[in-house]
Design a protein around this motif. Structure first.
Motif, PDB file in Angstrom:
ATOM      1  N   ARG A   1       0.863  -1.200   0.000  1.00  0.00           N
ATOM      2  CA  ARG A   1       0.000   0.000   0.000  1.00  0.00           C
ATOM      3  C   ARG A   1       0.886   1.231   0.000  1.00  0.00           C
ATOM      4  O   ARG A   1       2.013   1.184   0.546  1.00  0.00           O
ATOM      5  CB  ARG A   1      -0.882  -0.036   1.269  1.00  0.00           C
ATOM      6  CG  ARG A   1      -1.889   1.078   1.383  1.00  0.00           C
ATOM      7  CD  ARG A   1      -2.654   0.980   2.695  1.00  0.00           C
ATOM      8  NE  ARG A   1      -3.800   1.868   2.727  1.00  0.00           N
ATOM      9  CZ  ARG A   1      -4.583   2.048   3.786  1.00  0.00           C
ATOM     10  NH1 ARG A   1      -4.345   1.383   4.904  1.00  0.00           N
ATOM     11  NH2 ARG A   1      -5.606   2.886   3.733  1.00  0.00           N
ATOM     12  N   ASN A   2       0.371   2.306  -0.574  1.00  0.00           N
ATOM     13  CA  ASN A   2       1.112   3.574  -0.538  1.00  0.00           C
ATOM     14  C   ASN A   2       1.610   3.819   0.893  1.00  0.00           C
ATOM     15  O   ASN A   2       0.805   3.923   1.828  1.00  0.00           O
ATOM     16  CB  ASN A   2       0.184   4.709  -0.981  1.00  0.00           C
ATOM     17  CG  ASN A   2       0.919   6.033  -1.145  1.00  0.00           C
ATOM     18  OD1 ASN A   2       1.945   6.273  -0.501  1.00  0.00           O
ATOM     19  ND2 ASN A   2       0.400   6.877  -2.005  1.00  0.00           N
TER      20      ASN A   2
ATOM     21  N   ARG B   1       2.555   6.295   2.401  1.00  0.00           N
ATOM     22  CA  ARG B   1       2.035   7.508   3.055  1.00  0.00           C
ATOM     23  C   ARG B   1       0.713   7.171   3.763  1.00  0.00           C
ATOM     24  O   ARG B   1       0.448   7.646   4.866  1.00  0.00           O
ATOM     25  CB  ARG B   1       1.826   8.618   2.022  1.00  0.00           C
ATOM     26  CG  ARG B   1       3.121   9.048   1.333  1.00  0.00           C
ATOM     27  CD  ARG B   1       2.855   9.826   0.057  1.00  0.00           C
ATOM     28  NE  ARG B   1       4.067  10.109  -0.694  1.00  0.00           N
ATOM     29  CZ  ARG B   1       4.620   9.275  -1.583  1.00  0.00           C
ATOM     30  NH1 ARG B   1       4.070   8.088  -1.820  1.00  0.00           N
ATOM     31  NH2 ARG B   1       5.712   9.600  -2.225  1.00  0.00           N
ATOM     32  N   ASP B   2      -0.122   6.346   3.115  1.00  0.00           N
ATOM     33  CA  ASP B   2      -1.371   5.919   3.759  1.00  0.00           C
ATOM     34  C   ASP B   2      -1.105   4.905   4.883  1.00  0.00           C
ATOM     35  O   ASP B   2      -1.851   4.849   5.866  1.00  0.00           O
ATOM     36  CB  ASP B   2      -2.321   5.297   2.722  1.00  0.00           C
ATOM     37  CG  ASP B   2      -3.008   6.356   1.870  1.00  0.00           C
ATOM     38  OD1 ASP B   2      -3.156   7.504   2.334  1.00  0.00           O
ATOM     39  OD2 ASP B   2      -3.397   6.045   0.727  1.00  0.00           O
TER      40      ASP B   2
ATOM     41  N   SER C   1      -1.742  -4.780  -4.800  1.00  0.00           N
ATOM     42  CA  SER C   1      -1.728  -3.563  -3.979  1.00  0.00           C
ATOM     43  C   SER C   1      -3.124  -3.211  -3.483  1.00  0.00           C
ATOM     44  O   SER C   1      -4.136  -3.557  -4.103  1.00  0.00           O
ATOM     45  CB  SER C   1      -1.159  -2.382  -4.778  1.00  0.00           C
ATOM     46  OG  SER C   1      -2.032  -2.049  -5.834  1.00  0.00           O
TER      47      SER C   1
ATOM     48  N   GLU D   1      -4.272  -0.302  -3.525  1.00  0.00           N
ATOM     49  CA  GLU D   1      -4.834   0.634  -4.513  1.00  0.00           C
ATOM     50  C   GLU D   1      -5.521  -0.130  -5.642  1.00  0.00           C
ATOM     51  O   GLU D   1      -6.573   0.285  -6.130  1.00  0.00           O
ATOM     52  CB  GLU D   1      -3.711   1.519  -5.074  1.00  0.00           C
ATOM     53  CG  GLU D   1      -3.154   2.545  -4.091  1.00  0.00           C
ATOM     54  CD  GLU D   1      -2.307   1.963  -2.979  1.00  0.00           C
ATOM     55  OE1 GLU D   1      -1.814   0.829  -3.119  1.00  0.00           O
ATOM     56  OE2 GLU D   1      -2.136   2.630  -1.939  1.00  0.00           O
TER      57      GLU D   1
ATOM     58  N   ALA E   1      -8.031   5.099  -0.217  1.00  0.00           N
ATOM     59  CA  ALA E   1      -6.670   5.308  -0.727  1.00  0.00           C
ATOM     60  C   ALA E   1      -6.461   6.811  -0.900  1.00  0.00           C
ATOM     61  O   ALA E   1      -7.344   7.513  -1.386  1.00  0.00           O
ATOM     62  CB  ALA E   1      -6.493   4.581  -2.058  1.00  0.00           C
ATOM     63  N   GLY E   2      -5.312   7.301  -0.468  1.00  0.00           N
ATOM     64  CA  GLY E   2      -4.975   8.716  -0.679  1.00  0.00           C
ATOM     65  C   GLY E   2      -5.335   9.618   0.493  1.00  0.00           C
ATOM     66  O   GLY E   2      -5.254  10.847   0.372  1.00  0.00           O
TER      67      GLY E   2
ATOM     68  N   TRP F   1       1.019   3.951  -6.730  1.00  0.00           N
ATOM     69  CA  TRP F   1       0.893   5.288  -6.132  1.00  0.00           C
ATOM     70  C   TRP F   1       1.905   6.269  -6.694  1.00  0.00           C
ATOM     71  O   TRP F   1       1.906   7.429  -6.326  1.00  0.00           O
ATOM     72  CB  TRP F   1       1.060   5.193  -4.605  1.00  0.00           C
ATOM     73  CG  TRP F   1       2.319   4.502  -4.169  1.00  0.00           C
ATOM     74  CD1 TRP F   1       3.574   5.040  -4.090  1.00  0.00           C
ATOM     75  CD2 TRP F   1       2.448   3.137  -3.766  1.00  0.00           C
ATOM     76  NE1 TRP F   1       4.471   4.094  -3.659  1.00  0.00           N
ATOM     77  CE2 TRP F   1       3.818   2.919  -3.446  1.00  0.00           C
ATOM     78  CE3 TRP F   1       1.552   2.071  -3.616  1.00  0.00           C
ATOM     79  CZ2 TRP F   1       4.291   1.679  -3.019  1.00  0.00           C
ATOM     80  CZ3 TRP F   1       2.036   0.845  -3.191  1.00  0.00           C
ATOM     81  CH2 TRP F   1       3.385   0.653  -2.896  1.00  0.00           C
ATOM     82  N   GLU F   2       2.794   5.806  -7.585  1.00  0.00           N
ATOM     83  CA  GLU F   2       3.829   6.728  -8.107  1.00  0.00           C
ATOM     84  C   GLU F   2       3.324   7.487  -9.308  1.00  0.00           C
ATOM     85  O   GLU F   2       2.471   6.998 -10.043  1.00  0.00           O
ATOM     86  CB  GLU F   2       5.097   5.950  -8.465  1.00  0.00           C
ATOM     87  CG  GLU F   2       5.890   5.591  -7.223  1.00  0.00           C
ATOM     88  CD  GLU F   2       7.189   4.845  -7.538  1.00  0.00           C
ATOM     89  OE1 GLU F   2       7.397   4.434  -8.690  1.00  0.00           O
ATOM     90  OE2 GLU F   2       7.970   4.677  -6.593  1.00  0.00           O
TER      91      GLU F   2
END
Ligand code: PPS
Length: 284
Positions: free
Chosen positions: A119-120, A122-123, A181, A183, A250-251, A283-284
């Motif tokens: 997962r990202n 940041r999350d 993922s 996402e 997500a995000g 996420w990139e």
């Protein structure tokens, strides 16, 4: 409330982790039939576990509605989880957040099916912060700023996100390794479930697939007391502080990280992830 981590091999862990990870690493025998969910904490592990469990029952929800999730797919690195795994019938389903270099060595010569969910990060930070406020089996952060710093230094349970993903991604390309993922699950749940069922070698009918999809939505899992962690003993978690199924989006980091935190994160991310192919992470 726990005041510190359990430190093993220089990595912080929850106090409920098996202390002798080296013995687990040398003695636990992974079987070719095993289905193993691997992840860094807060990456959507329980979502993918629920999907695997429902694919196993071909969409019949009676198992996920009658047995708590940590008994359906136990954690290999906890004493209770390990005992449950030893009693499971084939094909066994279990999970782990262990970094690759501490996982039972027999995995690497087995044909066990491995699903690594990412997962990202940041999350992962945001989710981890809210979760760690509630946990009684680990060191609790006093503030988000403090937790953010711990995360960047790898001073959180299971260590550095960068080391974890960098380790397990070495398995990429192997037939028995599926990378998925959080996402991707969000973007197309149907296609993701089909991908997982194909990897597991289970062909679902369209009714069976529909039933899996119906039972793994955020709301369905939040409403299922066997999956929402409300039955987890308050020895482990203070349920008044937060829900396990918190936001499920997500995000969310965009609403939480300051510009300075976001820039500090990007700097570390770029340094640590240099060398991995572009396009690998959604996420990139
Ligand atoms: S743990 O404690 O490490 O095992 O946590 P993990 O299961 O890896 O991750 C928890 C986060 O996953 C979210 N989650 C879901 N999101 C969307 N849909 C479904 N069905 C779902 N199930 C779990 C959960 O809400 C946690 O994320 P946050 O951002 O905290 O809500």
């Amino acid at each position: 409330m726990a005041t510190d981590y359990l430190w093993i091999e220089g990595i912080p862990f929850h106090t409920t982790t098996i202390r002798d990870l080296r013995s687990l690493q040398n003695e636990f025998v992974v079987r070719d039939e095993d289905v193993i969910t691997l992840s860094y904490p807060k990456s959507g592990t329980n979502w993918i576990k629920e999907i695997i469990n429902l694919i196993h029952t071909r969409g019949d929800p009676s198992w996920v509605q009658s047995v708590v999730s940590w008994e359906r797919s136990p954690w290999v690195e906890t004493p209770e989880g390990l005992e449950l795994i030893k009693k499971q019938k084939d094909p066994r389903s279990y999970a782990s957040h262990l970094p690759m270099h501490l996982f039972p060595k027999s995995l690497f010569t087995s044909k066990a099916k491995i699903i690594y969910i990412m997962r990202n990060p940041r999350d992962v930070i945001i989710s981890g912060y809210h979760f760690h406020k509630t946990l009684k089996i680990t060191k609790n952060p006093n503030s988000f700023e403090e937790y953010f710093e711990w995360f960047l230094r790898g001073n959180v349970p299971y260590g550095s996100w960068f080391d974890h993903i960098g380790g397990w991604l070495q398995m990429r390309g192997k037939d028995n390794f599926l990378l998925i993922s959080y996402e991707e699950l969000h973007q197309d749940l149907r296609a993701s479930v089909e991908k997982v069922s194909q990897f597991l070698g289970t062909k679902l009918s369209s009714e069976e697939l529909d039933s899996v999809l119906k039972n793994v939505t955020f709301q369905a899992m939040k409403d299922n007391k066997m999956s929402n962690f409300s039955l987890l003993s308050d020895i482990y978690m203070d349920h008044r502080k937060a829900c396990f199924l918190r936001k499920g989006i997500a995000g969310d980091w965009k609403n939480q990280l300051t510009v300075a935190q976001s820039e500090a994160f990007d700097k570390v991310y770029q340094e640590k992830m240099a060398g991995l192919p572009p396009g690998l992470f959604p996420w990139e």
